[in-house]
Write a protein that holds these residues in place. Structure first.
Motif: not given
Length: 127
Positions: A114-125
């Motif tokens: 989940l943390g990896a997906k959160i970081n991916e979403c935040l980087e994309t954002q």
């Protein structure tokens, strides 16, 4: 995370156990964590607190996850707040991935994933 200010994550879930597990895991990974236990409270917090990302359960009292997403989209926030859906009660293939819903997973989900997906979403954002 390299930022001095931690990213703010809003958890919207009515399960105390799920909240506790997510809260502890996200805090240990350096996130600021906000909690709402139903859709109405979650929508109010999403608007007033401007989280960087929302983790949303689909089965909620007062306003379910689908209703929450419709209302969140009506606010037309710019940029929109990305949402990761975690659900135990709804088939994930029935939840559309779009400009707001970035991912959908079955509960329980390992906090590292989940943390990896959160970081991916935040980087994309942000990028």
């Amino acid at each position: 995370m390299s930022d001095a200010t931690p990213h703010k994550i809003l958890i919207i879930d009515d399960s105390k156990l799920a909240i506790m597990m997510l809260y502890d895991g996200l805090r240990q990974n350096g996130f600021e964590v906000l909690i709402a236990s139903d859709g109405d409270e979650g929508l109010q917090m999403a608007i007033s607190e401007s989280p960087d990302l929302i983790i949303l359960d689909m089965h909620l009292p007062s306003m379910n996850g689908r209703e929450f997403l419709v209302k969140l989209k009506e606010f037309a926030l710019d940029p929109p707040i990305p949402v990761i859906v975690l659900t135990a009660s709804e088939p994930i293939q029935d939840i559309a991935i779009d400009s707001i819903v970035r991912a959908c997973y079955q509960k329980p989900m390992p906090i590292a994933q989940l943390g990896a997906k959160i970081n991916e979403c935040l980087e994309t954002q942000n990028g």
